[in-house]
Design a protein around this motif. Structure first.
Motif, PDB file in Angstrom:
ATOM      1  N   LEU A   1       0.827  -1.210   0.000  1.00  0.00           N
ATOM      2  CA  LEU A   1       0.000   0.000   0.000  1.00  0.00           C
ATOM      3  C   LEU A   1       0.858   1.256   0.000  1.00  0.00           C
ATOM      4  O   LEU A   1       0.519   2.252  -0.642  1.00  0.00           O
ATOM      5  CB  LEU A   1      -0.955  -0.025   1.196  1.00  0.00           C
ATOM      6  N   SER A   2       2.016   1.224   0.699  1.00  0.00           N
ATOM      7  CA  SER A   2       2.877   2.413   0.657  1.00  0.00           C
ATOM      8  C   SER A   2       3.520   2.572  -0.715  1.00  0.00           C
ATOM      9  O   SER A   2       3.776   3.698  -1.156  1.00  0.00           O
ATOM     10  CB  SER A   2       3.927   2.368   1.764  1.00  0.00           C
ATOM     11  N   LEU A   3       3.731   1.454  -1.428  1.00  0.00           N
ATOM     12  CA  LEU A   3       4.247   1.572  -2.795  1.00  0.00           C
ATOM     13  C   LEU A   3       3.203   2.215  -3.708  1.00  0.00           C
ATOM     14  O   LEU A   3       3.545   2.958  -4.636  1.00  0.00           O
ATOM     15  CB  LEU A   3       4.656   0.203  -3.335  1.00  0.00           C
ATOM     16  N   ILE A   4       1.914   1.974  -3.435  1.00  0.00           N
ATOM     17  CA  ILE A   4       0.865   2.642  -4.221  1.00  0.00           C
ATOM     18  C   ILE A   4       0.923   4.150  -3.993  1.00  0.00           C
ATOM     19  O   ILE A   4       0.750   4.935  -4.930  1.00  0.00           O
ATOM     20  CB  ILE A   4      -0.519   2.071  -3.857  1.00  0.00           C
ATOM     21  N   VAL A   5       1.198   4.571  -2.735  1.00  0.00           N
ATOM     22  CA  VAL A   5       1.350   6.003  -2.457  1.00  0.00           C
ATOM     23  C   VAL A   5       2.494   6.578  -3.287  1.00  0.00           C
ATOM     24  O   VAL A   5       2.366   7.645  -3.908  1.00  0.00           O
ATOM     25  CB  VAL A   5       1.591   6.235  -0.952  1.00  0.00           C
ATOM     26  N   VAL A   6       3.637   5.853  -3.320  1.00  0.00           N
ATOM     27  CA  VAL A   6       4.792   6.315  -4.104  1.00  0.00           C
ATOM     28  C   VAL A   6       4.406   6.482  -5.572  1.00  0.00           C
ATOM     29  O   VAL A   6       4.698   7.501  -6.209  1.00  0.00           O
ATOM     30  CB  VAL A   6       5.967   5.323  -3.966  1.00  0.00           C
ATOM     31  N   MET A   7       3.700   5.470  -6.120  1.00  0.00           N
ATOM     32  CA  MET A   7       3.367   5.514  -7.548  1.00  0.00           C
ATOM     33  C   MET A   7       2.376   6.628  -7.854  1.00  0.00           C
ATOM     34  O   MET A   7       2.487   7.302  -8.883  1.00  0.00           O
ATOM     35  CB  MET A   7       2.806   4.169  -7.987  1.00  0.00           C
TER      36      MET A   7
END
Lengths: 100, 173
Positions: free
Chosen positions: B32-38
């Motif tokens: 989910l934090s990688l979705i924030v990054v993207m």
């Protein structure tokens, strides 16, 4: 306006976080997520240089990187599922034999 | 000025998400934090005038690829990371220095590129909206004229990936 080096710094920070996650993490899925983070960092520098040099080729490269990343994610996750089925674990330290 | 402020907001979101990916123990939190990054990277692409890339980033990366990841995490019921007592610590020892070396390279790049910084980029391309740089039409022209063969080759790559995924994930009788 934003200088080019700011974008490059952000790109390098993302890439460095990806490398560190790849080495530190033991869960195979999190390692895979770190690889995606590295690809995103590289894409950012492609787009930043495309804007700096006013050439659209950078966007084309980003497009191809995304295609390869999507294919890699599909195949990699299939491999992870196959490994989990035989080993019952996602820890890379427990996956140390070629043949059971 | 506005572009700079927006850049710093989204860059802070990016770096925060990337660090959160490293800190979190559970893979679903990392995903989910990688979705924030993207997502924040897509907004930075818009700041750079790359409309097509921003749209593809949201649709393909934050949409398709991350849904695949979350799906697999939930399918395999992945729990928190467990560390074996006798495991090798070499990777942990190398990870932090790698981060520092990466940031050191960053500093070198910054000091080297100060000459380039006089030409500021980003901002007006997205503000006035009449600039054609990076919109889907311009990218499509380039993709289907100069880069048609690589584009067709990627379709074969995708086909092979689909077949590989099906064969690998199939349950053996």
């Amino acid at each position: 306006m934003v200088p080019l080096s700011y974008y490059l710094v952000l790109s390098a920070i993302l890439f460095a976080c990806g490398v560190a996650g790849f080495l530190i993490k033991r869960n195979i899925i999190t390692i895979f997520l770190s690889i995606e983070l590295m690809l995103n960092g590289v894409n950012l520098s492609f787009v930043a240089f495309a804007a700096q040099l006013n050439k659209l080729e950078g966007h084309i490269f980003v497009f191809f990187v995304m295609v390869v990343a999507a294919a890699e994610a599909a195949v990699g996750l299939a491999i992870i599922i196959a490994v989990f089925r035989t080993r019952e674990t996602l820890n890379v330290d427990r996956v140390n034999l070629l043949k059971l | 000025m506005l572009a700079l402020v927006l850049f710093f907001i989204f860059a802070a979101l990016c770096v925060g998400g990337a660090i959160n990916l490293l800190v979190q123990k559970h893979p679903i939190n990392s995903a989910l934090s990688l979705i924030v990054v993207m997502g924040s990277l897509a907004l930075i692409y818009l700041l750079l005038g790359a409309e097509f890339v921003a749209a593809v980033q949201v649709i393909v990366y934050a949409g398709a690829v991350m849904v695949l990841f979350v799906f697999v995490i939930m399918l395999l019921n992945a729990g928190e990371e467990v560390r074996l007592p006798h495991e090798s610590r070499v990777a942990t020892m190398l990870g932090v220095p790698a981060l520092i070396i990466g940031l050191g390279i960053t500093a070198a790049v910054v000091s080297h590129l100060t000459g380039l910084d006089r030409i500021a980029i980003g901002g007006p391309t997205v503000m006035n909206g009449s600039d054609v740089f990076g919109n889907p039409q311009a990218v499509g022209h380039l993709l289907f004229r100069n880069y048609l063969l690589p584009f067709e080759v990627t379709s074969i790559l995708i086909l092979i990936a689909i077949m590989g995924a099906v064969v690998l994930a199939r349950r053996e009788e």
